[in-house]
Design an enzyme around this catalytic site. Structure first.
Site: not given
Ligand code: GAR
Length: 230
Positions: A28, A119, A121, A148, A153, A156-157
């Protein structure tokens, strides 16, 4: 209706930023970015590691190239990352967008796309990195939650944050109602972040924060509900 010559369209393409979007399922967020019709952007391809990712059908229906790089076909993560990288680079992307892509990518892959890998999150990073963010937000009793968009990088997150959206956690919320409230905001902030990137307005500062060129200070104001009187 005027017919636009094919050569003209091909000539225009070279001035557009090419974007590859990676999905794992519903897609979505990818759909929100496609539907946003971002000026100067061309969605070159939508890729997935799962052939059953529902979002692939939407992308194909929009005339966007799709491909599957099945992670189960590779013996190691490094081999999968290399195959995925080759599939992405076939489209010479200016930007790679992870939109609900649920595979951890290796440091070499991330470095290859440094500064052009975004990304989303579903939490207010740096709070709640990792999985099951809505469940963990409810368990922690937080009053606000959100999403966010960040540059990726190897941590992770953990990359520089471009934009966040805040939602209240309401009495009676369960994982599903909270996820839906957050997702509605994701569909606003991800196209916004991509629009900024395509317009060349994002700059990561040496200390790892993101400047948005020309951002009006008022755009940063958050509106909170008034407190209930005693
Ligand atoms: C979204 O909520 C996105 O934030 C989350 O997966 C969902 C994908 O939905 N991503 C992550 O959890 C990444 N760690 P979508 O496929 O409908 O865009």
């Amino acid at each position: 209706m005027a017919v636009v010559p094919r050569d003209f369209i091909l000539a225009l393409r070279q001035y557009m930023k090419s974007i590859v979007i990676l999905i794992s399922g519903r897609g979505s967020n990818m759909e929100a970015i496609v539907r946003a019709g971002i000026p100067g952007a061309r969605i070159a391809a939508v890729l997935s590691h799962r052939a059953d990712a529902a979002g692939l059908a939407f992308a194909a229906g929009q005339g966007i190239a799709t491909a599957v790089v099945d992670h189960t076909a590779y013996a190691s993560r490094a081999e999968f990352d290399a195959a995925l990288e080759a599939a992405i680079d076939a489209h010479a992307p200016d930007l790679v967008v992870l939109a609900g892509f649920m595979r951890v990518l290796g440091a070499d892959f991330v470095r290859h796309y440094a500064g052009r890998l975004l990304n989303i999150h579903p939490s207010l990073l740096p709070c709640l990195p990792g999985l099951h963010t809505h469940r963990r937000a409810l368990a922690a009793g937080v009053r606000v939650h959100g999403a966010s968009v960040h540059f990726v990088t190897p941590e992770l997150d953990g990359g520089p944050i471009v934009i966040q959206a805040v939602v209240p956690v309401l009495p009676g919320d369960d994982e599903e109602t909270l996820a839906q409230r957050v997702l509605a905001e994701e569909h606003k902030i991800y196209p916004q972040a991509v629009r900024w990137f395509v317009a060349g307005r994002l700059r990561v500062t040496p200390d790892g924060r993101v400047d948005v060129a020309g951002m009006r200070p008022a755009a940063f104001v958050l509106h909170c509900p008034p407190l209930e009187a005693d």
